[in-house]
Scaffold this active site. Structure first.
Site, PDB file in Angstrom:
ATOM      1  N   ASP A  29      -1.925  30.655  83.602  1.00 49.84           N
ATOM      2  CA  ASP A  29      -1.152  31.843  83.970  1.00 49.84           C
ATOM      3  C   ASP A  29      -1.816  32.512  85.172  1.00 49.84           C
ATOM      4  O   ASP A  29      -2.699  31.940  85.800  1.00 49.84           O
ATOM      5  CB  ASP A  29      -1.084  32.803  82.774  1.00 49.84           C
ATOM      6  CG  ASP A  29      -2.436  33.437  82.505  1.00 49.84           C
ATOM      7  OD1 ASP A  29      -3.457  32.847  82.880  1.00 49.84           O
ATOM      8  OD2 ASP A  29      -2.468  34.539  81.924  1.00 49.84           O
ATOM      9  N   GLU A  34       3.378  35.060  72.888  1.00 47.01           N
ATOM     10  CA  GLU A  34       3.301  34.516  74.242  1.00 47.01           C
ATOM     11  C   GLU A  34       4.535  34.859  75.070  1.00 47.01           C
ATOM     12  O   GLU A  34       4.442  35.135  76.256  1.00 47.01           O
ATOM     13  CB  GLU A  34       3.090  33.003  74.203  1.00 47.01           C
ATOM     14  CG  GLU A  34       1.716  32.577  73.688  1.00 47.01           C
ATOM     15  CD  GLU A  34       0.572  33.132  74.526  1.00 47.01           C
ATOM     16  OE1 GLU A  34       0.792  33.490  75.701  1.00 47.01           O
ATOM     17  OE2 GLU A  34      -0.555  33.222  74.000  1.00 47.01           O
ATOM     18  N   TYR A  79       3.223  27.035  80.861  1.00 53.00           N
ATOM     19  CA  TYR A  79       2.192  27.931  80.327  1.00 53.00           C
ATOM     20  C   TYR A  79       2.344  28.131  78.816  1.00 53.00           C
ATOM     21  O   TYR A  79       1.385  27.935  78.043  1.00 53.00           O
ATOM     22  CB  TYR A  79       2.203  29.306  81.019  1.00 53.00           C
ATOM     23  CG  TYR A  79       1.421  30.280  80.176  1.00 53.00           C
ATOM     24  CD1 TYR A  79       0.027  30.228  80.163  1.00 53.00           C
ATOM     25  CD2 TYR A  79       2.066  31.148  79.289  1.00 53.00           C
ATOM     26  CE1 TYR A  79      -0.703  31.039  79.323  1.00 53.00           C
ATOM     27  CE2 TYR A  79       1.336  31.957  78.444  1.00 53.00           C
ATOM     28  CZ  TYR A  79      -0.047  31.905  78.460  1.00 53.00           C
ATOM     29  OH  TYR A  79      -0.761  32.673  77.609  1.00 53.00           O
TER      30      TYR A  79
END
Length: 352
Positions: free
Chosen positions: A140, A39, A122
DNA sequence: AAGCCGGGGGT
DNA sequence: ACCCCAGGCTT
């Protein structure tokens, strides 16, 4: 969206994702640490760019413990070319906290995980939903684009406040049975079907539930205001070679742009004589002004500024003591082992 | 809220 | 030339 439709929307999205998802390296694991790494790498960075970096990184640092105390320079080298280098510094700081405070286990709730360095709203939601199966939003750019169209929302997504609208929407829509597939489904849809320009609405699995498709104009969404103008800076870069065939390099400052990365000697463009005099004085060298060989000139664009670079190879006739600790003459092998930003890699690659 | 922080690919 | 990308931190 009414409740019966919400259920159908979930089902359509999740079913599509489970059948059509791309085979990506981080989709073979549910290890919170490995999901975390993926991520962070994916922040503002395309999937295709990330894949080789992720594979190398996980092979070398498969666990939080293996990453926690690695020297920063080694990490920057692993990150070289990915950009936004503070990401890897923050990742390590966060991972170290997990090792030292949480016994190596990544927190499974939003409050604690959000305290970790580099983990924002996020990334927190992504790790919680993908690794732990928690019904947490992960909003996002993809999600805002997809939902702005599905729900026909024309709020300006450049405003931080607008993201809250989409977080609330996801909280309402998310599939409790499979939060991971739901969140990743939204993002996968944004990447493959609901693209920024020319969305492939005829192939969309949730077209029936898309307000913009039926009543509006998907291509005109989302609305995004601010566009930034980049500043232009002109630099002369001198690749200074001594009698041993080593090259003079310096390490950039600890903070700011390209922090702690290495570069050849770089000065803002001036009259050639002024530049050379400045370099000779600052680095205690005498350069062979008779033989200054151009290497390459090019532009390098950052998100907020543009470098115009002209690079030259020049020999140092005499060298003295280097007064600054962050400067050194390095061999070819040393240069290839230190982290350099792409513009410097480009110059180095054109040297031979 | 706005600015800072990389680099690459698509149109 | 402009846009965007599985954003977060600092001011």
């Amino acid at each position: 969206m009414n409740y019966p439709y919400i259920k159908q929307f979930r089902k359509a999205l999740v079913t599509w994702y489970l059948e059509e998802q791309r085979d990506l390296p981080w989709r073979h694991t549910k290890e919170p640490y490995q999901i975390w790494v993926s991520e962070v790498m994916l922040q503002q960075t395309r999937v295709d760019t990330v894949i080789p970096y992720y594979n190398r990184f996980i092979e070398k640092y498969p666990t939080a413990e293996s990453l926690a105390y690695t020297p920063e320079e080694e990490l920057l080298k692993m990150w070289e070319g990915l950009g936004y280098y503070s990401r890897v510094r923050n990742l390590q700081a966060g991972v170290r906290e997990v090792v030292e405070v949480y016994g190596g286990k990544v927190p499974d709730n939003r409050v604690d995980i959000s305290k970790l360095k580099g983990v924002g709203p996020y990334t927190a939601g992504a790790i919680l939903s993908i690794a732990y199966g928690k019904p947490e939003h992960a909003v996002d750019g993809n999600v805002m684009r997809v939902l702005s169209r599905v729900l026909n929302i024309d709020a300006d997504i450049a405003l931080p406040k607008t993201k809250e609208i989409f977080e609330e929407a996801v909280t309402k829509l998310i599939d409790i049975e499979n939060p991971s597939a739901f969140n990743q489904g939204l993002m996968e849809l944004g990447a493959l079907i609901c693209t920024p320009t020319s969305p492939k609405c005829l192939l969309c699995p949730v077209r029936d539930y898309c307000t913009a498709f039926h009543e509006g104009n998907p291509s005109s969404l989302p609305v995004k205001s601010k566009k930034l103008k980049t500043k232009d800076i002109h630099y002369d870069v001198y690749v200074i070679r001594n009698k041993d065939g080593s090259y003079l390099m310096e390490k950039r400052m600890e903070e700011g742009l390209l922090a702690n990365m290495w570069q050849f000697i770089m000065v803002e463009r001036d009259e050639v004589e002024n530049s050379l005099t400045k370099v000779e004085k600052q680095y205690n060298v005498i350069l062979n002004r008779e033989l200054i060989e151009p290497i390459i000139s090019f532009k390098h664009v950052f998100s907020h500024l543009k470098w115009h670079i002209s690079s030259y190879l020049v020999d140092a006739i005499e060298t003295g003591e280097l007064s600054q600790l962050n400067t050194a003459f390095l061999t070819k092998e040393q240069i290839e082992s230190i982290p350099m930003p792409v513009p410097m890699l480009k110059i180095w690659g054109n040297l031979t």
